[in-house]
Scaffold this active site. Sequence first.
Site, PDB file in Angstrom:
ATOM      1  N   ASP A 158       3.496   3.424   5.398  1.00 24.83           N
ATOM      2  CA  ASP A 158       2.995   2.200   6.017  1.00 24.83           C
ATOM      3  C   ASP A 158       3.453   2.148   7.469  1.00 24.83           C
ATOM      4  O   ASP A 158       3.882   3.163   8.024  1.00 24.83           O
ATOM      5  CB  ASP A 158       3.485   0.984   5.228  1.00 24.83           C
ATOM      6  N   HIS A 211       3.071  -5.081   8.782  1.00 26.85           N
ATOM      7  CA  HIS A 211       2.451  -4.791   7.488  1.00 26.85           C
ATOM      8  C   HIS A 211       3.437  -4.109   6.549  1.00 26.85           C
ATOM      9  O   HIS A 211       3.613  -4.504   5.392  1.00 26.85           O
ATOM     10  CB  HIS A 211       1.220  -3.918   7.719  1.00 26.85           C
ATOM     11  N   SER A 417      -3.608  -4.852   0.029  1.00 22.17           N
ATOM     12  CA  SER A 417      -2.337  -4.282   0.484  1.00 22.17           C
ATOM     13  C   SER A 417      -1.154  -4.933  -0.205  1.00 22.17           C
ATOM     14  O   SER A 417      -0.099  -4.318  -0.346  1.00 22.17           O
ATOM     15  CB  SER A 417      -2.179  -4.488   2.001  1.00 22.17           C
TER      16      SER A 417
END
Length: 486
Positions: A158, A211, A417
Amino acid sequence: MHTVKRTRAVVATVATAALAAVALATPASAGLLPSGNTLAPVQPWLASQLSVLKAATPTTVLVHGTDTAAATKAVQAVGLRKVTSFDKVGVVVATGLPAQVQLVRSQPGVTYVEGNQPIEMLLSTSNKATRGDEARNTLTGANGTALDGKGVSVAVIDSGVDPTHPFLQNADGTSAVVKNLKMLCEPLTESTCAPVDAGSLNTDLLSVGGHGMHVNGIVAGRDITLPDGTKMHGAAPGASLVSISTGAVLFIIGADAALNWVLENHAAPCGAGVPASTCPPIKVTSNSYGPTGGGAFDPNSATVKIQRELVKEGVVSVWANGNDGGDGSEDLSNPPGKDPTPGILSVASFYDQDTGTRDGTVSDFSSRGKAGDLSTYPDISAPGESITSSCRIYLPICTTGGDVIDGGNYNTISGTSMATPHISGIVAQLFQANPSATPAQVEAALESTAYKYTDGAAYEAGTNGTTSFDKGHGLVDVVAAANAVR
């Protein structure tokens, strides 16, 4: 993950370029090709790029060979510049002009040529809905401790992580992040990427992301109490984290380089001299990225070759199914998650209505497969809507949910996600329950025991029980899956 009801936001960013189903026309370099030679196939997305690239515009490709030596020889023969290789799957990353890319297809031992496709993070309560809390409180692993993922590492590919975040701190002051890598890539095209140990640095800050910080917390956030009294933890609060930061802007080579690092290092991610009790083996990768609008499954891609090798070596791969919604009239699922290999999972987003109910809904944004084509369906559902997890207020994605919790250390975000790391953490729990389980057994346990919530499309016959084009086999049930995998 326990949360109170908060403002919900869906951040549905996927790739800037979808896979194009464009056949490769007669190459401009046709006169350079040896007569009678059969050309190796080319990825459709690369075909579309080669048809518009100027002759003097360099590009980066993945040259697949019968082995690495054959791919290297082919690259050298046509004048491409080798930048790195994925040796276990016989792939060489190289740069050069379009004519050289065309020419390499004719070289002996070349089996496929793939482009450096751009991808993006798949953004958009919880442990009650998944029965994760119940499993932790009532079941034990093979190691005799509560079923919380202890003894298993999850590799999160990520944007990065802050290992010092309070949600990732153990009671003894150490971090849940046992390995923190930053893939240093050539900045424009990521034609080459090399891992660097970042120690305790905030790699998500270096990526200007957020994220990855959110995703890592969903996987393995430790027990905390927020200022408003809300108690919260991740799906597997005893698991260890291996963060591999690929940056906030992704190309497929950077992500593949991270997966390849896992393939080469999963047995001892912190090095051969570090005991498993300190740094457990990686048993699952969490992948919340992919192209916009789905795309055809490509069994020849480096991603698929690497994840299939990982399965052979006992590692599960978990993929976000995408945030393109749909109604079942077309396939919008994330391509690598559609790999039919047992042990490779795609995850749809479930919304528990902020109550923990198991009879919630399929998130509107969650990508659907094509009705009637089971190969395009997601495998399983997990909570992905209105999920609160670790963030930092100065990171862009951490401002999208509208919540400023504990000074901005936490935020509420939605997307597949967020559903994906729930499953990644749960897979860690299943490997704790049965360390000798195979990836295929883990997938079968998850799918055959899933709770059949009824919102959306009807279930139909499939492998490991009934499935549906919008929610797969249903909502994950940790207690049932843990009992099934023993």
